[in-house]
Scaffold this motif. Structure first.
Motif, short mmCIF file in Angstrom:
data_model
loop_
_atom_site.label_atom_id
_atom_site.label_comp_id
_atom_site.label_asym_id
_atom_site.label_seq_id
_atom_site.Cartn_x
_atom_site.Cartn_y
_atom_site.Cartn_z
N SER A 1 6.72 6.15 0.17
CA SER A 1 7.15 4.65 0.50
C SER A 1 6.20 3.65 -0.34
CB SER A 1 7.27 4.18 1.95
OG SER A 1 6.12 4.39 2.50
N ARG A 2 6.67 2.70 -0.72
CA ARG A 2 6.07 1.50 -1.45
C ARG A 2 5.37 1.91 -2.67
NH1 ARG A 2 2.89 -0.78 4.23
NH2 ARG A 2 4.53 -0.91 5.34
N GLN B 1 0.96 -1.09 -0.04
CA GLN B 1 -0.21 0.01 0.04
C GLN B 1 0.96 1.31 -0.10
OE1 GLN B 1 -2.86 -0.11 3.18
NE2 GLN B 1 -3.65 2.12 2.70
N VAL B 2 0.64 2.15 -0.74
CA VAL B 2 1.40 3.44 -1.10
C VAL B 2 1.23 4.17 0.15
CG1 VAL B 2 1.65 5.49 -2.33
CG2 VAL B 2 1.20 3.49 -3.61
N GLN B 3 2.42 4.73 0.57
CA GLN B 3 2.37 5.79 2.03
C GLN B 3 2.95 6.97 1.48
OE1 GLN B 3 3.84 3.65 5.25
NE2 GLN B 3 1.76 2.71 5.68
N TYR C 1 -2.86 9.29 -5.31
CA TYR C 1 -2.35 9.10 -3.95
C TYR C 1 -2.36 10.39 -3.27
CZ TYR C 1 -0.33 4.84 -6.35
OH TYR C 1 -0.52 3.76 -7.19
N PRO D 1 4.57 1.99 -6.69
CA PRO D 1 5.00 1.28 -7.68
C PRO D 1 5.91 1.93 -8.57
CG PRO D 1 2.61 1.55 -7.22
CD PRO D 1 3.15 2.63 -6.62
N ASN E 1 13.31 10.04 -1.62
CA ASN E 1 11.76 9.90 -2.14
C ASN E 1 10.84 10.85 -1.43
OD1 ASN E 1 12.26 7.44 -3.51
ND2 ASN E 1 11.58 6.03 -2.25
#
Length: 123
Positions: A25-26, A1-3, A112, A28, A79
């Motif tokens: 984080s996370r 899961q994107v955070q 997101y 894709p 990031n």
């Protein structure tokens, strides 16, 4: 899961500065694959686009009231997305959100969002 995790908000006097951060984080794919933006939201209002960056070529776009005061930037190795805010005004008081996976300053375009960080500017 994107955070997406924002930080850096707080209380500042008018004319002061803040730097907001958004650490991802996370995702894709790589951080710099995405376009990024900062939005803000006043109570009872829709989210308003403040700043946008297309990392691939460095193109930026700003809300008119944010031009010459706010700067969007990124540290791709970390990031992390930033919003440097100078000469803050009471009208800048809002919840600020970072967003990824879209384009421009329309929040409906984005996949997101983070949970937000509150900015309060006292007069």
């Amino acid at each position: 899961q994107v955070q997406l995790e924002e930080s850096g908000g707080g209380l500042v006097q008018a004319g002061g500065s803040l730097r907001l951060s958004c650490t991802a984080s996370r995702l894709p794919g790589n951080f710099d694959y995405y376009n990024w933006a900062w939005f803000r939201q006043y109570p009872g209002k829709e989210r308003e686009g403040v700043a946008y960056i297309r990392i691939s070529d460095g193109t930026t776009t700003y809300l008119d009231s944010a031009k010459d005061r706010f700067t969007i930037s990124s540290d791709n190795a970390k990031n992390t997305l930033y919003l440097h805010m100078n000469n803050l005004k009471p009208d800048d008081s809002a919840m600020y959100y970072c967003a990824a996976g879209g384009y421009g300053l329309n929040y409906r375009n984005y996949l997101y969002f983070g949970q937000g960080t509150q900015v309060n500017v006292s007069s």
